[in-house]
Design a protein around this motif. Structure first.
Motif, PDB file in Angstrom:
ATOM      1  N   VAL A  99      27.336 140.742   7.755  1.00 53.52           N
ATOM      2  CA  VAL A  99      27.493 140.691   6.298  1.00 53.52           C
ATOM      3  C   VAL A  99      28.125 139.377   5.870  1.00 53.52           C
ATOM      4  O   VAL A  99      27.751 138.791   4.842  1.00 53.52           O
ATOM      5  CB  VAL A  99      28.329 141.884   5.799  1.00 53.52           C
ATOM      6  CG1 VAL A  99      28.655 141.744   4.311  1.00 53.52           C
ATOM      7  CG2 VAL A  99      27.597 143.194   6.060  1.00 53.52           C
ATOM      8  N   MET A 100      29.057 138.870   6.654  1.00 48.64           N
ATOM      9  CA  MET A 100      29.742 137.640   6.295  1.00 48.64           C
ATOM     10  C   MET A 100      28.926 136.388   6.618  1.00 48.64           C
ATOM     11  O   MET A 100      29.303 135.281   6.235  1.00 48.64           O
ATOM     12  CB  MET A 100      31.092 137.562   7.029  1.00 48.64           C
ATOM     13  CG  MET A 100      31.994 138.775   6.821  1.00 48.64           C
ATOM     14  SD  MET A 100      32.399 139.097   5.098  1.00 48.64           S
ATOM     15  CE  MET A 100      33.542 137.765   4.781  1.00 48.64           C
ATOM     16  N   GLY A 101      27.822 136.548   7.330  1.00 49.09           N
ATOM     17  CA  GLY A 101      27.011 135.400   7.718  1.00 49.09           C
ATOM     18  C   GLY A 101      26.180 134.852   6.579  1.00 49.09           C
ATOM     19  O   GLY A 101      26.102 135.422   5.482  1.00 49.09           O
ATOM     20  N   ASP A 102      25.516 133.724   6.837  1.00 49.26           N
ATOM     21  CA  ASP A 102      24.681 133.076   5.830  1.00 49.26           C
ATOM     22  C   ASP A 102      23.411 133.885   5.584  1.00 49.26           C
ATOM     23  O   ASP A 102      22.818 134.427   6.519  1.00 49.26           O
ATOM     24  CB  ASP A 102      24.290 131.665   6.279  1.00 49.26           C
ATOM     25  CG  ASP A 102      25.480 130.735   6.313  1.00 49.26           C
ATOM     26  OD1 ASP A 102      26.435 130.970   5.549  1.00 49.26           O
ATOM     27  OD2 ASP A 102      25.445 129.770   7.099  1.00 49.26           O
ATOM     28  N   SER A 103      22.981 133.953   4.336  1.00 49.21           N
ATOM     29  CA  SER A 103      21.767 134.672   4.001  1.00 49.21           C
ATOM     30  C   SER A 103      21.181 134.120   2.720  1.00 49.21           C
ATOM     31  O   SER A 103      21.896 133.637   1.835  1.00 49.21           O
ATOM     32  CB  SER A 103      22.044 136.175   3.835  1.00 49.21           C
ATOM     33  OG  SER A 103      20.864 136.849   3.448  1.00 49.21           O
ATOM     34  N   ASP A 104      19.843 134.187   2.622  1.00 49.76           N
ATOM     35  CA  ASP A 104      19.141 133.820   1.390  1.00 49.76           C
ATOM     36  C   ASP A 104      18.838 135.036   0.531  1.00 49.76           C
ATOM     37  O   ASP A 104      18.205 134.907  -0.525  1.00 49.76           O
ATOM     38  CB  ASP A 104      17.840 133.092   1.738  1.00 49.76           C
ATOM     39  CG  ASP A 104      18.079 131.731   2.341  1.00 49.76           C
ATOM     40  OD1 ASP A 104      18.763 130.921   1.698  1.00 49.76           O
ATOM     41  OD2 ASP A 104      17.614 131.485   3.470  1.00 49.76           O
ATOM     42  N   ARG A 105      19.247 136.223   0.978  1.00 47.85           N
ATOM     43  CA  ARG A 105      18.983 137.449   0.231  1.00 47.85           C
ATOM     44  C   ARG A 105      20.292 138.187   0.007  1.00 47.85           C
ATOM     45  O   ARG A 105      21.312 137.879   0.627  1.00 47.85           O
ATOM     46  CB  ARG A 105      18.021 138.372   1.005  1.00 47.85           C
ATOM     47  CG  ARG A 105      16.760 137.714   1.521  1.00 47.85           C
ATOM     48  CD  ARG A 105      15.822 137.292   0.423  1.00 47.85           C
ATOM     49  NE  ARG A 105      15.355 138.415  -0.381  1.00 47.85           N
ATOM     50  CZ  ARG A 105      14.559 138.285  -1.442  1.00 47.85           C
ATOM     51  NH1 ARG A 105      14.152 137.091  -1.808  1.00 47.85           N
ATOM     52  NH2 ARG A 105      14.188 139.328  -2.115  1.00 47.85           N
ATOM     53  N   SER A 106      20.276 139.184  -0.857  1.00 49.63           N
ATOM     54  CA  SER A 106      21.408 140.091  -0.958  1.00 49.63           C
ATOM     55  C   SER A 106      21.215 141.215   0.073  1.00 49.63           C
ATOM     56  O   SER A 106      20.273 141.169   0.864  1.00 49.63           O
ATOM     57  CB  SER A 106      21.503 140.667  -2.378  1.00 49.63           C
ATOM     58  OG  SER A 106      20.297 141.298  -2.738  1.00 49.63           O
ATOM     59  N   PHE A 107      22.092 142.213   0.046  1.00 47.51           N
ATOM     60  CA  PHE A 107      22.056 143.272   1.046  1.00 47.51           C
ATOM     61  C   PHE A 107      21.566 144.590   0.447  1.00 47.51           C
ATOM     62  O   PHE A 107      21.856 144.901  -0.722  1.00 47.51           O
ATOM     63  CB  PHE A 107      23.462 143.506   1.643  1.00 47.51           C
ATOM     64  CG  PHE A 107      23.907 142.404   2.560  1.00 47.51           C
ATOM     65  CD1 PHE A 107      23.650 142.486   3.906  1.00 47.51           C
ATOM     66  CD2 PHE A 107      24.556 141.293   2.064  1.00 47.51           C
ATOM     67  CE1 PHE A 107      24.055 141.479   4.763  1.00 47.51           C
ATOM     68  CE2 PHE A 107      24.966 140.285   2.899  1.00 47.51           C
ATOM     69  CZ  PHE A 107      24.718 140.367   4.268  1.00 47.51           C
ATOM     70  N   LEU A 108      20.858 145.350   1.286  1.00 51.76           N
ATOM     71  CA  LEU A 108      20.692 146.752   0.950  1.00 51.76           C
ATOM     72  C   LEU A 108      22.049 147.428   1.136  1.00 51.76           C
ATOM     73  O   LEU A 108      22.685 147.287   2.182  1.00 51.76           O
ATOM     74  CB  LEU A 108      19.668 147.424   1.868  1.00 51.76           C
ATOM     75  CG  LEU A 108      18.200 147.034   1.682  1.00 51.76           C
ATOM     76  CD1 LEU A 108      17.340 147.808   2.667  1.00 51.76           C
ATOM     77  CD2 LEU A 108      17.730 147.277   0.263  1.00 51.76           C
ATOM     78  N   THR A 109      22.491 148.136   0.122  1.00 44.91           N
ATOM     79  CA  THR A 109      23.800 148.798   0.195  1.00 44.91           C
ATOM     80  C   THR A 109      23.613 150.293   0.314  1.00 44.91           C
ATOM     81  O   THR A 109      22.582 150.847  -0.110  1.00 44.91           O
ATOM     82  CB  THR A 109      24.641 148.477  -1.051  1.00 44.91           C
ATOM     83  OG1 THR A 109      23.903 148.830  -2.233  1.00 44.91           O
ATOM     84  CG2 THR A 109      24.978 146.987  -1.092  1.00 44.91           C
ATOM     85  N   PRO A 110      24.569 150.992   0.919  1.00 46.81           N
ATOM     86  CA  PRO A 110      24.413 152.433   1.157  1.00 46.81           C
ATOM     87  C   PRO A 110      24.193 153.205  -0.127  1.00 46.81           C
ATOM     88  O   PRO A 110      24.817 152.941  -1.166  1.00 46.81           O
ATOM     89  CB  PRO A 110      25.738 152.831   1.815  1.00 46.81           C
ATOM     90  CG  PRO A 110      26.259 151.561   2.414  1.00 46.81           C
ATOM     91  CD  PRO A 110      25.826 150.482   1.483  1.00 46.81           C
ATOM     92  N   THR A 111      23.279 154.179  -0.057  1.00 47.58           N
ATOM     93  CA  THR A 111      23.012 155.019  -1.224  1.00 47.58           C
ATOM     94  C   THR A 111      23.979 156.177  -1.242  1.00 47.58           C
ATOM     95  O   THR A 111      24.521 156.568  -0.224  1.00 47.58           O
ATOM     96  CB  THR A 111      21.579 155.550  -1.167  1.00 47.58           C
ATOM     97  OG1 THR A 111      21.359 156.231   0.074  1.00 47.58           O
ATOM     98  CG2 THR A 111      20.593 154.414  -1.254  1.00 47.58           C
TER      99      THR A 111
END
Length: 262
Positions: A250-262
């Motif tokens: 989660v703390m790493g580099d990304s070009d997208r956001s995250f799917l978060t728990p429903t």
């Protein structure tokens, strides 16, 4: 290169490097910049082209097309590569493309993967070891699939998405955001619906680690603050290597956001 394992109907262009232990079946086409490793089997009607390396023990089934130019309008013919690891099984009608200059120039496939009929691995993707991509699934450009990921049939992974180690994507699912390690994603628009508990148990993960992962998932789902801040706080409270892996992802580099728990 020995002709002993090459069927007379195969077309091997000058410059191709083929290990003497490899087998090239009927009506295969191997391009001039291809490297075929030891004990590789191209069953029949396989096309391997481009700057492509096929690792030891990999089996490619009929009508697969490996190493063609990327399906990217920005591609201008620059030199790029496809590197396939060891002991992969690449089934019928699979397509894997070389990279692009804008994505680093290399598409990489790890070891011991299973790529079922009709699936697609696009340019500049990075696929880890032990990955399974089920029939007719599509992995778009620049995606990262870490080790032991399973992508269900008829699913699509959006470009630049990262999928963490041990995650599973259900069938007929569109994934547009990053998926944490060991996550379980399902539903047509890709919802993070839990943990891949079956996969964890099959790998022999200790009960204490599974308990820690379940508690971590609950904290990510229901804790205070943003998803990123919850993960950061989780990292300061855990002593589980598995939970730490999620935090680092989660703390790493990304070009997208995250799917978060429903």
């Amino acid at each position: 290169m020995s002709d002993a394992g090459i069927h007379p109907s195969a077309v091997i262009e000058p410059g191709a490097q083929i290990d003497p232990t490899a087998f090239i079946g009927p009506f295969c086409v191997v391009g001039p910049r291809v490297v075929i490793g030891p004990d590789v089997v191209l069953k029949s009607h396989v096309v391997v082209t481009g700057h492509t390396e096929v690792g030891e023990g990999t089996i490619v089934f009929p009508f697969a097309v490996i190493g063609e130019v990327p399906q990217d309008l920005k591609f201008k013919g620059e030199t790029s590569r496809l590197v396939i690891g060891k002991r992969n099984r690449i089934r019928e009608h699979v397509t894997m493309n070389c990279g692009t200059e804008g994505g680093g120039g290399v598409t990489r496939i790890g070891d011991d993967g299973l790529f079922m009929a009709g699936c697609h691995i696009a340019h500049d993707a990075s696929v880890g070891d032990g990955v399974i991509v089920v029939n007719s699934a599509a992995v778009a450009g620049h995606c990262v699939l870490e080790d032991d990921v399973i992508v269900g049939g008829l699913s699509g992974i959006h470009q630049f998405v990262r999928i963490g180690r041990g995650a599973i994507i259900g069938a007929v699912t569109m994934v547009t955001n990053d998926v944490i390690p060991y996550g379980l994603v399902q539903a047509p628009r890709g919802e993070l619906d839990g943990l891949n508990l079956v996969g964890l148990k099959r790998r022999g993960v200790n009960r204490s680690d599974i308990t820690a992962l379940r508690a971590a998932f609950q904290m990510l789902a229901q804790g205070e603050g943003t998803f990123h801040s919850r993960a950061e706080r989780l990292g300061s409270e855990t002593d589980s290597d598995y939970v730490r892996e999620i935090v680092d992802f989660v703390m790493g580099d990304s070009d997208r956001s995250f799917l978060t728990p429903t």
